[in-house]
Write a protein that holds these residues in place. Structure first.
Motif, PDB file in Angstrom:
ATOM      1  N   THR A 140       4.160  -4.834  -6.473  1.00  0.00           N
ATOM      2  CA  THR A 140       2.874  -4.448  -7.077  1.00  0.00           C
ATOM      3  C   THR A 140       2.854  -2.936  -7.331  1.00  0.00           C
ATOM      4  N   GLU A 168       0.932 -12.870   2.373  1.00  0.00           N
ATOM      5  CA  GLU A 168       0.165 -11.651   2.059  1.00  0.00           C
ATOM      6  C   GLU A 168       0.683 -10.988   0.786  1.00  0.00           C
ATOM      7  N   ARG A 172      -1.353 -10.172  -2.735  1.00  0.00           N
ATOM      8  CA  ARG A 172      -1.434  -8.856  -3.397  1.00  0.00           C
ATOM      9  C   ARG A 172      -1.130  -8.969  -4.893  1.00  0.00           C
ATOM     10  N   LYS A 175      -4.048 -10.486  -6.608  1.00  0.00           N
ATOM     11  CA  LYS A 175      -5.167  -9.529  -6.725  1.00  0.00           C
ATOM     12  C   LYS A 175      -4.924  -8.560  -7.872  1.00  0.00           C
TER      13      LYS A 175
END
Ligand code: ADP
Length: 267
Positions: A140, A168, A172, A175
């Motif tokens: 990311t 997790e 990310r 998101k």
């Protein structure tokens, strides 16, 4: 004391997306981290679309770890202009084929890779295509962020593995796509299980999958759970990914076609 880092907001407003260049649908295959099988999933989706008669291209935007050409057995000598065509007719643009020294790119700093990512798309000249698959840089950081901001994507497919840690990392990636308003078409879990050659029992070698939970939390479909398959690894090593077929991948591509054609029809 927790580490306080100032959040840098992506410059969403001033970005002008690059042109679509006659491509009807453009999907990026992304992953939160490297090594989960993103390039494999990208290649398998492309091959499955091509088997159904669509014109398909792949842009290998994973500049630091470009592997798409290798999966299809393509080398510099197969280049015709800026791209090479695989045995099954997929047009492939890859930095690994164009660069003088691909090894140097794997130690490039982010800004250099970001520039290369834009230049690669400038070079893209596949003509009319039904689908362009983009093998995205993992993570990311600024590099995938550039892809999300500048490339005129119709959506992303998130690749993951069953490991707990990946949960997790995937969240990310999701998101980031949501913040940049890039549609998430679904999650593909790779290396989900191993099927015993003899008894056909599924062994969950990386533990129980969390992908269904992640997909539910993000409100996106879990498109497929691909097995860990030594035959696939062997074919990829030989540059013959185009000869691999799987029922799970067919199902995933059915769903991808269905969800993308509900956005806008492909003749
Ligand atoms: P990434 O693009 O995420 O770095 P790759 O697609 O290059 O990952 O895959 C990493 C390695 O794992 C490759 O050697 C590939 O052949 C192997 N691999 C990926 N998916 C599978 C699978 N489902 N079964 C067996 N080997 C796999």
């Amino acid at each position: 004391m927790p580490l306080q880092i100032q959040e840098r907001r992506p410059a969403e407003r001033n970005v002008v997306k690059m042109p679509k260049k006659g491509i009807k649908k453009m999907f990026a295959v992304v992953s939160g981290k490297g090594g989960v099988g993103k390039s494999t999933v990208c290649a398998l989706i492309a091959c499955e679309l091509q088997r159904r008669g669509y014109t398909v291209g792949i842009l290998d935007a994973d500049i630091g770890g470009a592997s798409i050409a290798h999966l299809f057995g393509l080398k510099k000598e197969h280049l015709n202009g800026f791209f090479a065509t695989s045995k099954n007719g997929i047009r492939i643009l890859s930095f690994a084929l164009l660069a003088k020294d691909q090894d140097r790119a794997s130690i490039w700093r982010g800004p250099l890779i970001t520039n290369a990512l834009k230049q690669l798309y400038d070079r893209l000249d596949f003509g009319e295509l039904d689908y362009l698959l983009i093998d995205s840089p993992p993570g990311t950081s600024d590099v995938p962020l550039t892809l999300y901001q500048y490339y005129p994507l119709d959506g992303i497919v998130v690749t993951t593995t069953p490991h707990d840690l990946v949960r997790e990392v995937v969240a990310r990636s999701i998101k980031m796509a949501q913040r940049l308003s890039v549609p998430i078409l679904g999650i593909i879990e790779n290396m989900s299980h191993l099927v015993c050659d003899n008894c056909k029992k599924k062994h969950f070698v990386f533990g129980n999958s969390k992908s269904a939970e992640v997909a539910r939390d993000a409100n996106v479909p879990l498109l497929a759970q691909l097995p860990l398959d030594p035959k696939l690894a062997e074919l990829e090593d030989k540059g013959q990914v185009d000869t691999y077929e799987s029922a799970e991948m067919k199902k995933a591509v059915d769903e991808l076609i269905r969800s993308s054609s509900s956005q806008a029809a492909i003749e």
